[in-house]
Design a protein around this motif. Structure first.
Motif, short mmCIF file in Angstrom:
data_model
loop_
_atom_site.label_atom_id
_atom_site.label_comp_id
_atom_site.label_asym_id
_atom_site.label_seq_id
_atom_site.Cartn_x
_atom_site.Cartn_y
_atom_site.Cartn_z
N TYR A 67 151.78 57.95 144.71
CA TYR A 67 152.79 57.65 145.72
C TYR A 67 153.90 56.75 145.17
CZ TYR A 67 149.48 59.51 149.12
OH TYR A 67 148.62 60.32 149.82
N PRO A 122 151.68 61.23 153.91
CA PRO A 122 150.98 61.37 152.62
C PRO A 122 151.13 62.77 152.02
CG PRO A 122 149.61 60.18 154.16
CD PRO A 122 150.82 60.63 154.93
N GLU A 123 151.12 63.80 152.87
CA GLU A 123 151.27 65.16 152.34
C GLU A 123 152.64 65.35 151.69
OE1 GLU A 123 150.33 68.39 155.18
OE2 GLU A 123 148.70 67.04 155.77
N THR A 179 152.85 63.58 148.43
CA THR A 179 152.17 64.31 147.36
C THR A 179 153.07 65.42 146.83
OG1 THR A 179 150.11 63.84 148.49
CG2 THR A 179 150.03 65.49 146.76
N GLN A 197 140.86 62.76 145.16
CA GLN A 197 142.19 62.66 145.79
C GLN A 197 142.18 63.15 147.23
OE1 GLN A 197 144.99 64.43 143.02
NE2 GLN A 197 145.32 62.45 142.05
N GLU A 198 141.44 64.24 147.48
CA GLU A 198 141.39 64.72 148.87
C GLU A 198 140.74 63.67 149.77
OE1 GLU A 198 142.83 67.06 150.25
OE2 GLU A 198 143.36 68.48 148.70
N ASN A 202 144.27 61.46 150.28
CA ASN A 202 144.78 62.19 151.45
C ASN A 202 143.93 62.00 152.69
OD1 ASN A 202 146.60 63.13 149.62
ND2 ASN A 202 145.68 65.15 149.40
N GLU A 247 141.29 63.43 153.56
CA GLU A 247 140.68 64.65 154.08
C GLU A 247 139.25 64.68 153.56
OE1 GLU A 247 141.71 66.91 156.11
OE2 GLU A 247 143.82 66.38 156.32
#
Lengths: 407, 323
Positions: free
Chosen positions: A195, A377-378, A381, B284-285, B289, B291
């Motif tokens: 980030y 966050p998406e 990325t 990372q997921e 993120n 998730e």
């Protein structure tokens, strides 16, 4: 043989529930009721000098509100995991500090109490920081001070080369090229695959009119083209792909970069090498006359839902206290950050002239989560992936964002 | 061969004894509760409980998590909607799945091959007697003692393109600066090289132990028949070392598949996703993120691959016992 295995299984089956209930029992007594005059605080200022400076502000508010504070600091990386752990075991602290782009994610879980419930006055704060602290029309946190990005330049190197601090992209490219000699690059920035890389790209993207809600626009591509040009021309090292902002500062301090994109939190570090004379300007704009728009950084203080309404009210007063005018000026001066109340700006710049460029930059700064909220966050990325694809030549500037968003 | 003959002989005897079964249950019931059997069970219970709590629970939880929409909200509300195999579909249809699977394979094969060959060579070297042997061998353990995050930070600065010591050194030899961590076509190799460096001590230690266990008489006898040097290695060392080798390789594969800190510290999966592996994707997921369901799906795939190697190992070992 089979019978013996069966017996073992039966034995295990008989004992397991006992073990499991024993475990469950431990979790039940979670919420620390404790002393009603003690507030627990969780933050990530675990390094000096911030740790002590924040402690001083906390102590002052503790005295003012007549409460005892139990403070816990964790490394920045571990904070969210800690918060998640604690919310599942119902042991959230009374006051919680969050990095501003994380606030909406945590507020969305229902774990934070809206400040309006406790009549906290949120007027006078800069729009950008309120935007970051707002989730579904409710403000969930206040920040005493914030930071942003600017352009640092090495005064001696620029003077020796007869270069003025750049204000536009063209000037930036020319200056960086002129300042590149031997071991020394013209510019350093961070394009790392985290980030941090996205955050450093935002001032260029936003200033040029790009927006995170649509990364396919030519404005965004132009900003990326600037970075590609800087790296391809050799005015910035290819290592920007793997540099964090701390690495960028190290390059600047070592005289290996004449200019850098970085934030005011590096100033205490820069003070350790007084022979490197530096100045700051706002991040250059594409065309003269554009307003530089940089991202807003910094931490907000929030009130988690602990179920103890009386304590939550006290915590809300604490959040209000730590963002009071006096505290803002004090913390801003000591930590090289910018007060969040816009009316304090003039007084602050007078006291700390080196922060002028950053203070101006904050006035127009945007929060990262203002548009996308939990979806940020998406997008972040996608942004850093696109930067990496373009800088390594894996994708053209036009295709980079599309390829990156394909995930 | 011998085992099959045994069973075919006992089978008819069993069938002949069938009519007498009626009396068996009572006797076996009594036997089941005999002191001896209870003691046996009690011996098993602690281990079984331990496995259940510290292996069974996390694995089951991980499988369940991978079938749920498990996000930050779940931690607060406890609600995780059931989504079936949706997370697995997301994982396998993501653009990064196949590249990261291939990277995982390349990373594992490259690391294991390098670690093993260099490790074996060093182990064979240290088998000779020479001054400072013990001292040097213990120095070799250093990479193992360093925290991985320290090792990767150090290597990151060593491999820096402009001011890294490695490129400076290569520069004095007239070799142009190599973009170790910033070029997608080189980064994976660089990461593998660092991982080889980290894995060598483990390989040397275990293989050296294995070499010590081969009796010297074998070499003496072999030498009489003309087996020296490479021949001695091929006909004496290698066959005797095989059980140790299979342990080293299996453990190596399982360790390497799940390597996370080194890659995170060196490249964070970059540049341009060139060093993404399944373990990095899972991390990372889950932790970048948030998730957690998708992250769990990635890690389950990783566990499945590890399991495959464990089964191969167990099979290979069983055959050895039979032999």
């Amino acid at each position: 043989m089979r019978k013996r295995r069966l017996t073992t299984l039966l034995a295990i089956a008989a004992i397991t529930p006992l073990a499991l209930t024993a475990c469950a029992g431990g979790g039940g007594g979670g919420q620390a009721k404790g002393d009603p005059d003690t507030l627990t605080v969780l933050d990530y200022y675990n390094n000096e000098p911030d740790k002590t400076l924040i402690q001083a502000a906390i102590d002052k508010c503790a005295e003012e509100l007549d409460v005892t504070i139990k403070r816990e600091t964790v490394p920045g990386k571990d904070l969210i995991q800690k918060v998640l752990q604690r919310s599942s075991s119902k042991t959230l602290p009374d006051v919680l500090m969050l990095d501003n782009p994380d606030l909406q994610e945590i507020a969305a879980t229902g774990g934070l109490a809206p400040l309006s419930d406790y009549d906290v006055d949120t007027s006078g704060f800069a729009d950008g920081i309120l935007e970051a602290a707002t989730y579904e029309d409710e403000v969930y946190g206040l920040a005493p001070t914030v930071n942003t990005l600017g352009l640092f330049y090495n005064e001696d190197l620029l003077a020796a080369a007869g270069v003025e601090p750049p204000t536009t992209w063209d000037e930036l490219k020319t200056a960086a090229a002129t300042l590149t000699t031997g071991d020394q690059y013209g510019l350093a920035f961070s394009a790392i695959a985290t980030y941090e890389g996205s955050w450093q790209f935002l001032p260029f993207m936003w200033t040029n009119g790009g927006d995170e809600t649509d990364l396919g626009t030519p404005e965004v591509a132009e900003a990326l083209q600037l970075w590609v040009d800087l790296v391809d021309s050799g005015a910035a090292s290819k290592s920007v792909l793997n540099w964090s902002q701390a690495d960028v500062k190290d390059q600047f301090v070592a005289g290996k970069a004449a200019m850098m994109i970085n934030g005011p939190w590096q100033i205490p570090g820069l003070a350790e090498t007084p022979d490197v004379k530096w100045g700051t300007v706002q991040v250059p704009v594409n065309e003269a006359g554009q307003t530089p728009i940089a991202p807003l950084g910094g931490e907000v203080w929030t009130v988690p839902v602990t179920g103890d309404d009386e304590k939550q009210a006290k915590a809300a007063s604490f959040v209000e206290c730590i963002s009071s005018d006096d505290n803002q000026l004090e913390l801003a001066t000591e930590r090289y950050t910018v007060p969040t109340k816009t009316e304090l700006a003039d007084e602050y710049v007078e006291a700390v002239p080196t922060m002028e460029a950053f203070t101006e930059q904050v006035a127009n700064a945007r929060s990262r989560t203002g548009q996308l909220g939990e979806e940020w966050p998406e997008a972040a990325t996608v942004i850093y992936t696109a930067i990496q694809l373009a800088l390594t030549g894996q994708a053209s500037v036009e295709d980079a964002f599309e390829q990156a968003s394909a995930g | 061969m011998s085992t099959t003959r045994l069973t075919s002989e006992t089978a008819p005897a069993d069938r002949a004894g069938a009519p007498r079964r009626g009396t068996l249950p009572r006797r076996s019931l009594k036997r089941q509760f005999s002191k001896e059997n209870i003691t046996k069970v009690l011996f098993v219970v602690p281990a079984a409980l331990y496995i259940l709590l510290f292996f069974g629970y996390p694995v089951v939880k991980n499988i369940v998590m991978s079938l749920q929409d498990y996000t930050t909200k779940t931690f607060f509300t406890g609600e995780a909607p059931w989504v079936g195999i949706e997370n697995y579909v997301t994982v396998i249809s993501s653009n990064l799945f196949w590249p990261s699977l291939i990277n995982t394979a390349l990373f594992t094969i490259g690391s294991i091959a390098g670690q093993f060959v260099i490790g074996l060579a060093l182990a064979a070297f240290f088998k000779r007697r020479f001054p400072l042997n013990n001292f040097l061998r213990s120095m070799l353990l250093l990479p193992w003692l360093l925290p991985l995050i320290v090792a990767s930070a150090t290597w990151r600065s060593i491999l820096d393109q402009d001011s890294g010591i490695l490129n400076r050194f290569l520069g004095t030899l007239g070799i142009e600066a190599v973009p170790w961590l910033t070029d997608p076509s080189v980064a994976l190799t660089a990461v593998i090289l660092v991982n080889i460096w980290i894995g060598i001590p483990f390989n040397v230690t275990i293989l050296y132990g294995g070499l010590q266990d081969i009796p010297d008489e074998l070499y003496e006898a072999g030498a009489l028949d003309g087996a020296t040097g490479w021949k001695a290695f091929w006909h004496i060392t290698w066959p005797n070392l095989r059980p140790v080798v299979s342990v080293v390789l299996l453990l190596g594969v399982v360790y390497t598949l799940k390597v996370l800190d080194i890659i995170l510290g060196l490249t964070n999966g970059g540049p341009a996703n060139a060093t993404q592996t399944l373990a990095i994707r899972s991390y990372q997921e889950s932790f970048v993120n948030f998730e957690f369901g998708v992250g769990a799906a990635f890690s389950n795939i990783l566990i499945l691959i590890s399991l495959l190697f464990a089964i191969i190992y167990l099979r290979a070992n069983r055959r050895q016992v039979d032999e």
